[in-house]
Scaffold this motif. Structure first.
Motif, PDB file in Angstrom:
ATOM      1  N   GLY A   9     -23.184  -0.882   8.644  1.00  0.00           N
ATOM      2  CA  GLY A   9     -24.194  -1.009   7.619  1.00  0.00           C
ATOM      3  C   GLY A   9     -24.201   0.103   6.591  1.00  0.00           C
ATOM      4  N   ARG A  10     -23.188   0.979   6.620  1.00  0.00           N
ATOM      5  CA  ARG A  10     -23.124   2.082   5.655  1.00  0.00           C
ATOM      6  C   ARG A  10     -22.574   1.587   4.325  1.00  0.00           C
ATOM      7  NH1 ARG A  10     -21.172   7.219   6.826  1.00  0.00           N
ATOM      8  NH2 ARG A  10     -22.327   7.663   4.939  1.00  0.00           N
ATOM      9  N   ASP A  11     -23.147   2.029   3.261  1.00  0.00           N
ATOM     10  CA  ASP A  11     -22.724   1.714   1.904  1.00  0.00           C
ATOM     11  C   ASP A  11     -21.300   2.236   1.700  1.00  0.00           C
ATOM     12  OD1 ASP A  11     -22.247   1.743  -0.881  1.00  0.00           O
ATOM     13  OD2 ASP A  11     -24.318   2.247  -1.343  1.00  0.00           O
ATOM     14  N   VAL A  12     -20.414   1.355   1.258  1.00  0.00           N
ATOM     15  CA  VAL A  12     -19.019   1.731   1.053  1.00  0.00           C
ATOM     16  C   VAL A  12     -18.892   2.894   0.081  1.00  0.00           C
ATOM     17  CG1 VAL A  12     -18.533   0.067  -0.814  1.00  0.00           C
ATOM     18  CG2 VAL A  12     -16.682   0.829   0.715  1.00  0.00           C
ATOM     19  N   VAL A  13     -19.737   2.951  -0.922  1.00  0.00           N
ATOM     20  CA  VAL A  13     -19.679   4.048  -1.884  1.00  0.00           C
ATOM     21  C   VAL A  13     -19.956   5.372  -1.173  1.00  0.00           C
ATOM     22  CG1 VAL A  13     -20.707   5.031  -3.973  1.00  0.00           C
ATOM     23  CG2 VAL A  13     -20.254   2.561  -3.845  1.00  0.00           C
ATOM     24  N   ALA A  14     -20.969   5.411  -0.322  1.00  0.00           N
ATOM     25  CA  ALA A  14     -21.309   6.632   0.406  1.00  0.00           C
ATOM     26  C   ALA A  14     -20.175   7.059   1.334  1.00  0.00           C
ATOM     27  CB  ALA A  14     -22.601   6.439   1.196  1.00  0.00           C
ATOM     28  N   VAL A  15     -19.559   6.117   2.005  1.00  0.00           N
ATOM     29  CA  VAL A  15     -18.469   6.433   2.938  1.00  0.00           C
ATOM     30  C   VAL A  15     -17.268   6.990   2.178  1.00  0.00           C
ATOM     31  CG1 VAL A  15     -16.886   5.484   4.659  1.00  0.00           C
ATOM     32  CG2 VAL A  15     -19.252   4.691   4.597  1.00  0.00           C
ATOM     33  N   ILE A  16     -16.931   6.371   1.065  1.00  0.00           N
ATOM     34  CA  ILE A  16     -15.806   6.855   0.252  1.00  0.00           C
ATOM     35  C   ILE A  16     -16.097   8.252  -0.290  1.00  0.00           C
ATOM     36  CG2 ILE A  16     -14.557   6.460  -1.915  1.00  0.00           C
ATOM     37  CD1 ILE A  16     -14.661   3.437  -1.233  1.00  0.00           C
ATOM     38  N   LEU A  17     -17.319   8.466  -0.757  1.00  0.00           N
ATOM     39  CA  LEU A  17     -17.681   9.790  -1.270  1.00  0.00           C
ATOM     40  C   LEU A  17     -17.583  10.854  -0.179  1.00  0.00           C
ATOM     41  CD1 LEU A  17     -20.709   8.913  -3.572  1.00  0.00           C
ATOM     42  CD2 LEU A  17     -18.406   9.592  -4.295  1.00  0.00           C
TER      43      LEU A  17
END
Length: 168
Positions: A9-17
């Motif tokens: 459920g983690r936002d892909v943008v947050a994980v990439i950052l």
């Protein structure tokens, strides 16, 4: 080290950052004469390859379907992954960690990856944050993390694998 477990459920943008910030930390360690530079390179190589492969397999194609995400920037992101991978291979092929050649190739890698990270964050990720619904970003975050974990467990940062990635 990048977490191998999946945080659903983690936002892909947050994980990439988070991965980008980890890469920057590893660059600092690779530049530091007090750090285990070889160990930092090993960790960086695995992260860079796993991250790029996961973005291309699970994220980039999906983002192209949304208005507000520039398709040309997504294509350019893939080209920049290839440039970063070539710079990584050049560094991995230097045997003497900390030599002048190693330091020069490290700076080439920092430049290639830093340019890509900056551009990706300003164009692709900002577009995704603004144009892709939260639920879809969470789905992409799960897919990205699963593919990245699969890559990480396959010794993706080894010299042999990086050569294969670079040379197709």
């Amino acid at each position: 080290m990048v977490k191998a477990e999946i945080e659903e459920g983690r936002d892909v943008v947050a994980v990439i950052l988070e991965d980008h910030r980890r890469m920057e930390e590893l660059f600092r360690r690779m530049r530091s004469v007090e750090a285990d530079r070889g160990k930092a390179l090993t960790e960086f190589a695995a992260l860079l390859i796993a991250h790029g492969e996961a973005e291309e397999a699970e994220v980039y194609g999906a983002l192209k379907r949304f208005k507000g995400v520039d398709d040309d920037e997504v294509e350019h992101g893939s080209e920049e992954h290839a440039e970063g991978n070539k710079a990584l291979l050049a560094l991995l092929e230097v045997k003497d960690v900390g030599s002048d050649a190693w330091d020069a190739r490290l700076e080439d890698l920092v430049e290639a990856v830093g340019h890509h990270v900056d551009e990706e964050e300003r164009t692709i990720l900002n577009g995704a944050r603004e144009s892709v619904p939260d639920e879809r970003r969470a789905e992409l975050g799960d897919a990205f993390q699963k593919e990245r974990a699969k890559q990480m467990t396959s010794d993706c940062g080894s010299l042999e694998n990086v050569r294969a990635v670079v040379h197709g």
